[in-house]
Scaffold this motif. Structure first.
Motif, mmCIF file in Angstrom:
data_model
loop_
_atom_site.group_PDB
_atom_site.id
_atom_site.type_symbol
_atom_site.label_atom_id
_atom_site.label_comp_id
_atom_site.label_asym_id
_atom_site.label_seq_id
_atom_site.Cartn_x
_atom_site.Cartn_y
_atom_site.Cartn_z
ATOM 1 N N GLN A 139 1.642 5.770 -18.758
ATOM 2 C CA GLN A 139 0.452 5.196 -18.136
ATOM 3 C C GLN A 139 -0.671 6.216 -18.039
ATOM 4 O OE1 GLN A 139 2.159 3.704 -14.514
ATOM 5 N NE2 GLN A 139 3.222 2.061 -15.569
ATOM 6 N N LYS A 140 -0.319 7.491 -17.973
ATOM 7 C CA LYS A 140 -1.333 8.545 -17.934
ATOM 8 C C LYS A 140 -1.826 8.925 -19.325
ATOM 9 C CE LYS A 140 0.806 10.763 -13.855
ATOM 10 N NZ LYS A 140 -0.321 10.822 -12.929
ATOM 11 N N CYS A 163 7.639 6.002 -17.860
ATOM 12 C CA CYS A 163 6.586 4.986 -17.705
ATOM 13 C C CYS A 163 5.362 5.568 -17.005
ATOM 14 C CB CYS A 163 7.126 3.775 -16.944
ATOM 15 S SG CYS A 163 8.302 2.792 -17.909
ATOM 16 N N ASN A 164 5.582 6.393 -16.000
ATOM 17 C CA ASN A 164 4.449 7.030 -15.328
ATOM 18 C C ASN A 164 3.645 7.884 -16.299
ATOM 19 O OD1 ASN A 164 5.429 5.875 -13.013
ATOM 20 N ND2 ASN A 164 5.557 7.769 -11.842
ATOM 21 N N TYR A 210 8.506 1.263 -23.647
ATOM 22 C CA TYR A 210 7.717 1.233 -22.410
ATOM 23 C C TYR A 210 7.655 -0.190 -21.856
ATOM 24 C CZ TYR A 210 3.544 1.056 -19.471
ATOM 25 O OH TYR A 210 2.667 0.814 -18.448
#
Length: 198
Positions: free
Chosen positions: A192-193, A188-189, A50
């Motif tokens: 992040q969640k 990556c999205n 990441y």
């Protein structure tokens, strides 16, 4: 090993019809029926893949197991997407049931990142097109779920990826598609969640 150019565009759901009209005006051909894809991503304890992706460092990779949940025969593929100084390429192999269970339960030992454990499911629908020598994929209905089973939400946009041979003129490619380029990573999205990943 086949290096390729990959460029990503972010298209809002509201603009997707306009984008499709644009590519069909350029004689886009459907090269594969729309299908649902699920990818299970792996990461080491330091979330190094990441971090490397966020920083744009090379060499870096993403490790995932991919399958197509709506297909009658469910085949699991181990995939490694590798970004290097020379370009990007993907390694892929079919997993037997024993290896699949081993990787899910014990993790994957990678020479660059060490022991990597499953952390994140990403499911979406993909459409496949070809314009001359450029492959265009459109990912819609992108949903995220932690390996622990927690629903993490969805993306409000559509992810478009352009793929071409490494020898293609990049400026010509981008001029053909006059849309905003983005550094976009579903992985990556999703990370992040995923509050359990950090």
């Amino acid at each position: 090993m086949s290096f390729r150019i990959e460029e990503k565009l972010m298209i809002s759901k509201e603009s997707l019809i306009d984008f499709k009209e644009f590519i069909f005006h350029k004689n886009a051909k459907t090269i594969y029926p729309r299908r649902k894809i699920t990818s299970l991503y792996f990461e080491n304890i330091r979330n190094q893949m990441y971090d490397d992706s966020i920083e744009g460092l090379v060499p870096r990779k993403k490790i995932r197991i991919r399958y197509y949940p709506e297909e009658t025969k469910k085949i699991h593929y181990l995939e490694m997407k590798i970004s290097s100084e020379e370009g990007r390429f993907k390694k892929r192999k079919i997993l037997n049931d024993e290896d699949y269970s081993k990787f899910i339960n014990d993790g994957i030992l990678d020479e660059q990142y060490g022991m990597c454990k499953p952390v994140l499911y990403i499911t979406y629908e993909r459409e496949y097109y070809l314009i001359d020598d450029v492959r265009v994929s459109i990912d819609i209905n992108i949903n995220y779920r932690s390996f622990n089973g927690d629903e993490l939400g969805s993306d409000s946009n559509c992810a478009v990826e352009l793929k071409a041979n490494i020898n293609k003129d990049r400026n010509n490619l981008l001029n053909t598609f006059p849309f905003q380029r983005v550094r976009f990573s579903k992985y990556c999205n999703g990370m992040q969640k995923n509050r359990f990943a950090f």
